[in-house]
Design a protein around this motif. Structure first.
Motif, mmCIF file in Angstrom:
data_model
loop_
_atom_site.group_PDB
_atom_site.id
_atom_site.type_symbol
_atom_site.label_atom_id
_atom_site.label_comp_id
_atom_site.label_asym_id
_atom_site.label_seq_id
_atom_site.Cartn_x
_atom_site.Cartn_y
_atom_site.Cartn_z
ATOM 1 N N VAL A 1 72.096 -26.494 83.306
ATOM 2 C CA VAL A 1 71.503 -26.353 82.210
ATOM 3 C C VAL A 1 71.031 -24.922 82.086
ATOM 4 O O VAL A 1 70.045 -24.438 82.561
ATOM 5 C CB VAL A 1 70.444 -27.337 81.780
ATOM 6 C CG1 VAL A 1 69.874 -27.272 80.344
ATOM 7 C CG2 VAL A 1 70.977 -28.696 82.171
ATOM 8 N N VAL A 2 71.490 -24.282 80.837
ATOM 9 C CA VAL A 2 71.224 -22.848 80.852
ATOM 10 C C VAL A 2 70.009 -22.775 79.142
ATOM 11 O O VAL A 2 70.952 -23.098 78.238
ATOM 12 C CB VAL A 2 72.229 -21.889 80.712
ATOM 13 C CG1 VAL A 2 71.735 -20.520 80.309
ATOM 14 C CG2 VAL A 2 72.921 -21.670 81.968
ATOM 15 N N PHE A 3 68.986 -22.320 79.151
ATOM 16 C CA PHE A 3 68.165 -22.089 78.013
ATOM 17 C C PHE A 3 68.258 -20.714 77.515
ATOM 18 O O PHE A 3 67.993 -20.042 78.495
ATOM 19 C CB PHE A 3 66.861 -22.871 78.149
ATOM 20 C CG PHE A 3 66.774 -24.221 78.284
ATOM 21 C CD1 PHE A 3 66.645 -24.927 77.322
ATOM 22 C CD2 PHE A 3 66.958 -24.795 79.708
ATOM 23 C CE1 PHE A 3 66.529 -26.233 77.337
ATOM 24 C CE2 PHE A 3 66.466 -26.096 79.473
ATOM 25 C CZ PHE A 3 66.428 -26.914 78.543
ATOM 26 N N GLU A 4 68.760 -20.523 76.440
ATOM 27 C CA GLU A 4 68.756 -19.180 75.985
ATOM 28 C C GLU A 4 67.943 -18.680 74.719
ATOM 29 O O GLU A 4 68.048 -19.661 73.850
ATOM 30 C CB GLU A 4 70.250 -18.500 75.600
ATOM 31 C CG GLU A 4 70.542 -17.160 74.996
ATOM 32 C CD GLU A 4 71.578 -16.968 74.486
ATOM 33 O OE1 GLU A 4 72.670 -16.501 75.493
ATOM 34 O OE2 GLU A 4 71.952 -16.836 73.408
ATOM 35 N N GLY A 5 67.042 -17.854 74.861
ATOM 36 C CA GLY A 5 66.033 -17.353 73.808
ATOM 37 C C GLY A 5 66.302 -16.266 73.369
ATOM 38 O O GLY A 5 66.757 -15.253 73.932
ATOM 39 N N VAL A 6 66.572 -15.956 72.085
ATOM 40 C CA VAL A 6 67.175 -14.689 71.331
ATOM 41 C C VAL A 6 66.015 -14.254 70.456
ATOM 42 O O VAL A 6 65.182 -14.970 69.672
ATOM 43 C CB VAL A 6 68.381 -14.632 70.671
ATOM 44 C CG1 VAL A 6 68.648 -13.648 69.565
ATOM 45 C CG2 VAL A 6 69.509 -15.695 71.147
ATOM 46 N N VAL A 7 65.589 -13.027 70.623
ATOM 47 C CA VAL A 7 64.370 -12.464 69.839
ATOM 48 C C VAL A 7 64.746 -12.335 68.376
ATOM 49 O O VAL A 7 65.865 -12.096 67.992
ATOM 50 C CB VAL A 7 64.069 -10.954 70.323
ATOM 51 C CG1 VAL A 7 63.271 -10.159 69.626
ATOM 52 C CG2 VAL A 7 63.825 -10.983 71.744
ATOM 53 N N GLY A 8 63.890 -12.755 67.389
ATOM 54 C CA GLY A 8 64.206 -12.650 66.243
ATOM 55 C C GLY A 8 63.700 -11.372 65.579
ATOM 56 O O GLY A 8 63.648 -10.250 66.251
#
Length: 573
Positions: free
Chosen positions: A376-383
């Motif tokens: 499982v890979v969680f990816e957070g992207v900067v807004g």
């Protein structure tokens, strides 16, 4: 250094401990065989930790708790009233928001690629105005904090006045690992007290508190808590389930290989550091930990952080549930992938709108296809701005379907990896700026749901340097007066080199030379002549005459003070 070396030899003889030390000031290397550990409790030395990047009147200092500091009642090593030493940093009236000071270790020797666990104890004062933030960096040139926490939570007051545990897992990138603790004044209040203790850097993927290495003496090593140099593989589905309350975060780890992401997920407790974004507390108990991305500076819009679970085997009858928090006006994206056999694939969950409250939201993904080696890979992207902190908590992998229990609107996914092919690249975007550091990017689309590789290319633009306007240097000292008497001139000069104009920047405005009149007094002058007597009383003869210089010294005036001239007396009979 001599005193430290003597002390280390003395302790080794007294307690019968085998200590392998590069130098004593480099930290205590406990046991030369794997797992290798560097431990320091600051009881007798700083173990080579030194201040760098000092602030206005702010520094890390080794503090004796017995001196009775206003908030420290014990160190972490002994937990005994008024006993022990710590490293201490605090803000004061001369520090300002943004001031920071770093405590840097000396290089520690671990083979490149070795998994490392860094554990330490930290404490903040109870003061409601505590405005200091603790960050930890790995490497002398790192601009990316691997761990961060604050001594003040605007929503919930202060942290508890007790010692807390910090843990970082990473990989040795060279043979000289350096750990840096940074204390920073985080907002307008200049008050803040912070201390650290019991720092341990060791091989392995699991953090242990350094007090486990000590008993009655701070340098007595036991053998009951050895850590394997590599973490055992986690293949059971239950290993994916995690509430992140324990420092080892269940084997989850931030991606480390080049090009995988731009920054890291952080383990945190209570409110995040920015107002108007992020959760107020964890989902599990309100007192535990969660993982989140910090989107404040130096982060930029579009940067990503990825954290992955241990590998597991999917049997086709499981569901993945997790709780997430995407509160803030500058939220980017939260994406979840089920990476299979090294292929990331397309996201199986995307949250890009954010929420209007800090309440945790539940999500569920159905897994209906059996496959091995799944992560499982969680990816957070900067807004678009710093109001974009995204958090996850209480991840659970279990048998069942998403329709049972709490209803959700998230999609069902089947792990049936069929690789497609990439379509042609799109056009390059415009450069992000017209001068200086600038990038451009292009994207491509996959013919199906999954293609191997990335869909974005980023290149640096070959833009010229930004124009720099010139600035004057300091004036030189005044020259000597141009004359030794009467009216003269003195001058001084400056140059347009602070900085010099570059790339079409404007020249300095103003005069390069500054000139003024000067005088050291009037020049010396002669008096009138005083005649003597003629040498002949009649007819022709000679006469001596003299004069005086106005200074009283004949040599100061030009010419002679005496001379002989012809004279004529009366006519001789």
């Amino acid at each position: 250094m001599a005193e430290d070396s003597y002390f280390c030899r003395y302790v080794g003889l007294l307690l019968g401990i085998v200590l392998l030390l590069n130098t004593c000031a480099d930290g205590f290397l406990l046991d030369g065989k794997p797992p290798r550990r560097y431990v320091c409790n600051f009881e007798h030395t700083t173990c080579g930790y030194n201040n760098s990047v000092p602030a206005h009147g702010m520094e890390w200092s080794r503090l004796n708790v017995a001196l009775g500091h206003t908030f420290l009642h014990s160190d972490d090593t002994y937990h005994t009233h008024r006993k022990g030493y710590v490293m201490f940093a605090n803000g004061n009236a001369s520090t300002h928001a943004g001031d920071r000071v770093r405590l840097q270790s000396k290089p520690m020797s671990f083979p490149q690629g070795t998994p490392l666990a860094i554990s330490f104890a930290y404490i903040f004062s109870e003061a409601h105005t505590n405005a200091v933030t603790l960050s930890v960096y790995i490497g002398t040139h790192s601009t990316r904090a691997r761990w961060i926490t604050s001594g003040h939570s605007p929503s919930h007051g202060t942290v508890s006045p007790y010692w807390h545990r910090g843990c970082i897992t990473t990989t040795a990138h060279d043979n000289a690992t350096v750990v840096i603790f940074e204390a920073k004044i985080s907002h307008s209040s200049n008050n803040g007290d912070l201390a650290i203790d019991d720092v341990m850097v060791e091989e392995g993927n699991v953090c242990h508190h350094s007090s486990q290495m000590f008993t009655t003496s701070p340098f007595h090593m036991t053998s009951s808590h050895h850590v394997t140099s590599t973490a055992p593989p986690r293949t059971n589905a239950s290993s994916v389930s995690c509430n992140f309350d324990l420092p080892d975060i269940c084997g989850y780890h931030n991606r480390q290989y080049p090009g995988s992401d731009n920054f890291d997920w952080l383990r945190h407790q209570m409110k995040t550091l920015s107002q108007g974004t992020g959760p107020n507390m964890d989902h599990t108990s309100g007192k535990g930990y969660y993982m989140y991305i910090e989107t404040s500076s130096p982060r930029h819009s579009g940067e990503i952080a990825r954290i992955e679970s241990p590998a597991f085997t999917a049997d086709g009858h499981q569901r993945l549930t997790f709780w997430y928090n995407a509160y803030g006006t500058g939220i980017g994206d939260l994406k979840v992938y089920l990476e299979t056999k090294g292929v990331l694939g397309s996201p199986v969950f995307v949250e890009s709108k954010g929420t209007q409250s800090s309440v945790w939201q539940r999500a569920c993904v159905q897994i209906t296809k059996a496959s091995s080696d799944v992560k499982v890979v969680f990816e957070g992207v900067v807004g678009r701005d710093y109001h974009g902190d995204i958090a996850i908590d209480d991840v659970k992998l279990e048998h069942g379907d998403c329709q049972s229990g709490v209803q959700t609107t998230v999609p069902t996914v089947t792990l049936n990896i069929v690789l497609g092919h990439w379509l042609s690249w799109g056009s390059w975007s415009s450069c992000s700026s017209t001068c200086g550091h600038s990038t451009k990017q292009r994207t491509r689309k996959c013919s199906s749901n999954t293609c191997d590789g990335g869909n974005i290319q980023i290149l640096q633009c070959h833009t010229s340097a930004c124009a720099t306007n010139g600035g004057w240097s300091h004036w030189t000292t005044w020259s000597k007066c141009s004359t030794s008497c009467d009216i003269g001139t003195i001058s001084r000069v400056r140059s347009c080199t602070n900085p010099a104009p570059t790339s079409g920047g404007a020249q300095c405005v103003g005069n390069r030379t500054d000139t003024h009149e000067c005088s050291t007094g009037p020049c010396p002058t002669w008096s009138h002549w005083y005649d003597g007597q003629c040498s002949s009383s009649c007819g022709n003869g000679t006469m001596e005459r003299m004069r005086t210089c106005s200074t009283g010294t004949s040599s100061d005036c030009s010419g002679s003070a005496q001379e002989i001239i012809p004279c004529t007396g009366t006519e001789c009979i």
